[in-house]
Design a protein around this motif. Structure first.
Motif, PDB file in Angstrom:
ATOM      1  N   GLY A 252    -106.573   1.596 101.664  1.00  0.00           N
ATOM      2  CA  GLY A 252    -106.971   2.803 100.951  1.00  0.00           C
ATOM      3  C   GLY A 252    -107.711   3.788 101.813  1.00  0.00           C
ATOM      4  O   GLY A 252    -108.924   3.970 101.668  1.00  0.00           O
ATOM      5  N   PHE A 253    -107.016   4.474 102.727  1.00  0.00           N
ATOM      6  CA  PHE A 253    -107.653   5.523 103.520  1.00  0.00           C
ATOM      7  C   PHE A 253    -108.008   6.706 102.621  1.00  0.00           C
ATOM      8  O   PHE A 253    -107.365   6.926 101.591  1.00  0.00           O
ATOM      9  CB  PHE A 253    -106.726   5.972 104.644  1.00  0.00           C
ATOM     10  CG  PHE A 253    -106.673   5.005 105.786  1.00  0.00           C
ATOM     11  CD1 PHE A 253    -107.490   5.165 106.890  1.00  0.00           C
ATOM     12  CD2 PHE A 253    -105.817   3.918 105.754  1.00  0.00           C
ATOM     13  CE1 PHE A 253    -107.459   4.272 107.935  1.00  0.00           C
ATOM     14  CE2 PHE A 253    -105.782   3.012 106.795  1.00  0.00           C
ATOM     15  CZ  PHE A 253    -106.602   3.194 107.897  1.00  0.00           C
ATOM     16  N   PRO A 254    -108.999   7.495 103.004  1.00  0.00           N
ATOM     17  CA  PRO A 254    -109.366   8.645 102.175  1.00  0.00           C
ATOM     18  C   PRO A 254    -108.163   9.549 101.912  1.00  0.00           C
ATOM     19  O   PRO A 254    -107.530  10.020 102.863  1.00  0.00           O
ATOM     20  CB  PRO A 254    -110.426   9.362 103.025  1.00  0.00           C
ATOM     21  CG  PRO A 254    -110.987   8.306 103.917  1.00  0.00           C
ATOM     22  CD  PRO A 254    -109.847   7.382 104.209  1.00  0.00           C
ATOM     23  N   GLU A 283    -106.188  -0.604  95.562  1.00  0.00           N
ATOM     24  CA  GLU A 283    -106.302   0.275  96.728  1.00  0.00           C
ATOM     25  C   GLU A 283    -106.881   1.633  96.353  1.00  0.00           C
ATOM     26  O   GLU A 283    -107.613   2.238  97.142  1.00  0.00           O
ATOM     27  CB  GLU A 283    -104.942   0.432  97.404  1.00  0.00           C
ATOM     28  CG  GLU A 283    -104.404  -0.845  98.014  1.00  0.00           C
ATOM     29  CD  GLU A 283    -105.373  -1.504  98.991  1.00  0.00           C
ATOM     30  OE1 GLU A 283    -106.107  -0.775  99.698  1.00  0.00           O
ATOM     31  OE2 GLU A 283    -105.409  -2.734  99.043  1.00  0.00           O
ATOM     32  N   SER A 284    -106.570   2.126  95.152  1.00  0.00           N
ATOM     33  CA  SER A 284    -107.184   3.375  94.708  1.00  0.00           C
ATOM     34  C   SER A 284    -108.694   3.217  94.577  1.00  0.00           C
ATOM     35  O   SER A 284    -109.450   4.160  94.850  1.00  0.00           O
ATOM     36  CB  SER A 284    -106.588   3.803  93.373  1.00  0.00           C
ATOM     37  OG  SER A 284    -105.204   4.084  93.479  1.00  0.00           O
ATOM     38  N   ALA A 285    -109.135   2.040  94.163  1.00  0.00           N
ATOM     39  CA  ALA A 285    -110.573   1.800  94.013  1.00  0.00           C
ATOM     40  C   ALA A 285    -111.315   1.949  95.333  1.00  0.00           C
ATOM     41  O   ALA A 285    -112.505   2.283  95.359  1.00  0.00           O
ATOM     42  CB  ALA A 285    -110.818   0.412  93.423  1.00  0.00           C
ATOM     43  N   HIS A 286    -110.606   1.714  96.444  1.00  0.00           N
ATOM     44  CA  HIS A 286    -111.261   1.858  97.751  1.00  0.00           C
ATOM     45  C   HIS A 286    -111.602   3.313  98.066  1.00  0.00           C
ATOM     46  O   HIS A 286    -112.377   3.574  99.002  1.00  0.00           O
ATOM     47  CB  HIS A 286    -110.384   1.278  98.850  1.00  0.00           C
ATOM     48  CG  HIS A 286    -110.409  -0.216  98.908  1.00  0.00           C
ATOM     49  ND1 HIS A 286    -111.579  -0.939  98.860  1.00  0.00           N
ATOM     50  CD2 HIS A 286    -109.406  -1.136  99.009  1.00  0.00           C
ATOM     51  CE1 HIS A 286    -111.304  -2.238  98.929  1.00  0.00           C
ATOM     52  NE2 HIS A 286    -109.996  -2.378  99.007  1.00  0.00           N
ATOM     53  N   GLN A 287    -111.046   4.280  97.331  1.00  0.00           N
ATOM     54  CA  GLN A 287    -111.506   5.650  97.506  1.00  0.00           C
ATOM     55  C   GLN A 287    -112.988   5.754  97.175  1.00  0.00           C
ATOM     56  O   GLN A 287    -113.725   6.537  97.778  1.00  0.00           O
ATOM     57  CB  GLN A 287    -110.696   6.598  96.614  1.00  0.00           C
ATOM     58  CG  GLN A 287    -109.194   6.594  96.887  1.00  0.00           C
ATOM     59  CD  GLN A 287    -108.846   7.088  98.271  1.00  0.00           C
ATOM     60  OE1 GLN A 287    -109.283   8.158  98.695  1.00  0.00           O
ATOM     61  NE2 GLN A 287    -108.066   6.297  99.002  1.00  0.00           N
TER      62      GLN A 287
END
Length: 536
Positions: A252-254, A283-287
């Motif tokens: 999840g890169f910015p 992976e969206s949560a890693h934003q």
């Protein structure tokens, strides 16, 4: 590759040397400092710069670099996949490794393999007091501006916003600029179709349409609800880019999630395993948990990234897929924890640093479960308010948090401090997992229509103390389509048990149940859940 880094000394001490890690595949390497040719000390591809004068606090210098290379530069010795590559099937490059740009600092993992390892660092119990460095990325966020040229058939994505996209003489030229600061960045390219949502986009191989609806739904929902629950999404767009399955992972890169075709685009989803939605939600949560809030370096840090991502996925499953989706997700990661944990060597969450066998499932699966149970213990409103304050307090550094910092912040939002402290003590600072066993179950008619009383002996053969529901039920709760069944009925009671404790309970039913079982709504992490059931 050609570029520059503006290096700023944001510490309170003079910076005398600046290390940059380069790649072994780089050729024809040249460097500059403040626009002039410079020859740094080369320590096996670790280039050390010594600015003159040394950089005082707040001082800055500009380091330029240029090189050529192929990546991968041939076939690896032992074969296998690749996490990063430039190939006709697609491109994946990240700033975590020097695949296409120098990494600022020294990469500890270089040269480390199963036959050449150093001992795990021992951290004192109070290591987190005072400023703690980030677990990954730089100690301060930065802005990026990338100009990339590729064959015109490719779409090229990176972090931030697309400022330019033109084709000249068969070459596509794009420019990406970060609209808000980031701590790491990537480049990913492919011959894609695109599905656009609400300020979201999914870039995918045109023939891989099986799960696009579900992935797009997950991306839209994640942006909407995570912004409501945790903090507003600071960037303009959230996009997801598919890449060939030379490796099965997602990151999840910015603004730019990378997603292997092998773990979502080409998998089969059903109500018991919404894999595409799961990975998209995680992976969206890693934003938020990783990018906006970067955890600190040290034991318990990464759980604030991966465990929180699983916790966020739990909430999103319930929001979008309903109770059934949330239960199935939690039961799935519970089962993975049970099968992959190392009972004899498992450490408390505050001690997990990724160095031991079994740490991964504790970080992701147990971590996600414990955060879910904490929400149940504190209450949803108090938990979400605490998470918002936690992000506000730590998102900009220079002190990056670990679990002890999280526990301290969340305590201020707990209504019952004693209950909160007891929960934290056993689930964060000890290793506990309940295991419920049922025996001596009886079903007796009450004489009123189909009504029955069910009595059962409940034992906690595991560790820890928790309150758990025991249910008597008839029929299947959900149909094969995942929808609630109108034929299902249950009755419940609750029991609190510590390690080794047991109680006899009675459940009054207005129907004739066909089974009795523990924890119908998946509220308590436990071992051998499937065995905690007796059928009549």
């Amino acid at each position: 590759m050609k570029g520059t880094y503006d290096i700023v000394n944001q510490r309170d001490k003079t910076l005398r040397q600046i290390p940059l890690t380069a790649g072994a595949h780089w050729e024809n390497v040249s460097w500059t400092m403040n626009g002039h040719p410079y020859e740094p000390e080369n320590r096996s591809h670790l280039y050390v710069f010594s600015p003159s004068p040394a950089l005082a606090p707040g001082g800055s210098t500009k380091i330029g670099f240029a090189f050529e290379g192929r990546y991968p530069n041939g076939i690896s010795e032992n074969g296998g996949g690749r996490e990063e590559f430039i190939l006709p099937s697609g491109v994946v490059l990240t700033s975590f490794r020097p695949s296409f740009a120098p990494v600022v600092g020294f990469i500890e993992q270089v040269g480390i393999d199963k036959d050449n390892k150093y001992e795990t660092k021992e951290y004192p119990d109070d290591f987190y007091l005072g400023p703690t460095d980030p677990a990954f990325g730089t100690s301060r966020p930065f802005t990026t501006h990338l100009r990339i040229t590729a064959p015109d058939a490719y779409t090229i994505n990176s972090v931030g916003v697309l400022e330019k996209d033109e084709v000249v003489d068969g070459k596509r030229i794009v420019e990406w600029r970060s609209d808000q600061p980031v701590r790491f960045f990537n480049v990913v390219a492919g011959k894609w179709a695109v599905r656009r949502g609400h300020d979201t986009a999914v870039y995918y191989h045109p023939t891989h349409t099986y799960n696009i609806d579900e992935i797009s739904e997950g991306l839209d929902a994640a942006r909407k609800y995570y912004s409501e629950w945790f903090c507003s999404y600071p960037w303009k767009e959230l996009k997801l880019s598919e890449f060939p399955s030379l490796s099965s992972y997602a990151q999840g890169f910015p603004t730019d999630i990378t997603f292997s075709e092998g773990i979502g685009f080409l998998t089969r989803s059903d109500p018991q395993a919404d894999v595409a939605f799961l990975v998209t939600a995680h992976e969206s949560a890693h934003q938020w948990w990783g990018n906006i809030l970067t955890p600190g370096k040290g034991p318990g840090g990464n759980i604030l990234s991966e465990g929180m991502a699983h916790f966020s996925t739990t909430l999103l499953f319930e929001q979008v897929k309903g109770t059934r989706g949330r239960i199935e997700f939690l039961k799935g990661i519970e089962n993975r924890y049970e099968t992959r944990r190392r009972k004899d060597s498992e450490r408390p969450l505050v001690k997990i640093d990724g160095s031991q066998d079994g740490d991964t499932t504790v970080t992701y699966d147990k971590g996600g479960w414990v955060f879910w149970m904490l929400l149940r213990q504190m209450g949803r409103e108090q938990t979400l308010a605490g998470l918002k304050e936690f992000i506000r307090q730590y998102k900009d550094g220079p002190d990056y948090p670990v679990l002890q910092d999280f526990v301290a912040t969340m305590r201020g939002f707990a209504k019952d401090k004693a209950a909160y402290d007891a929960f934290v003590k056993q689930w964060f600072f000890e290793v506990v997992v309940p295991e419920y066993r049922l025996s001596s179950a009886e079903r007796k008619p009450t004489g009123q229509a189909d009504a029955s009383d069910v009595s059962v002996h409940v034992e906690n053969a595991g560790t820890g103390r928790a309150t758990v529901e025991v249910a008597a039920a008839v029929g299947d709760r959900y149909g094969t389509d995942g929808k609630a069944s109108t034929d299902y009925r249950d009755a419940r009671t609750s029991v609190e048990l510590g390690s080794g404790e047991a109680k006899d309970v009675t459940i009054h039913c207005s129907f004739k149940p066909d089974r009795v079982f523990v924890d119908p709504d998946a509220l308590v992490l436990q071992l051998r859940r499937k065995l905690a059931v007796i059928r009549f």
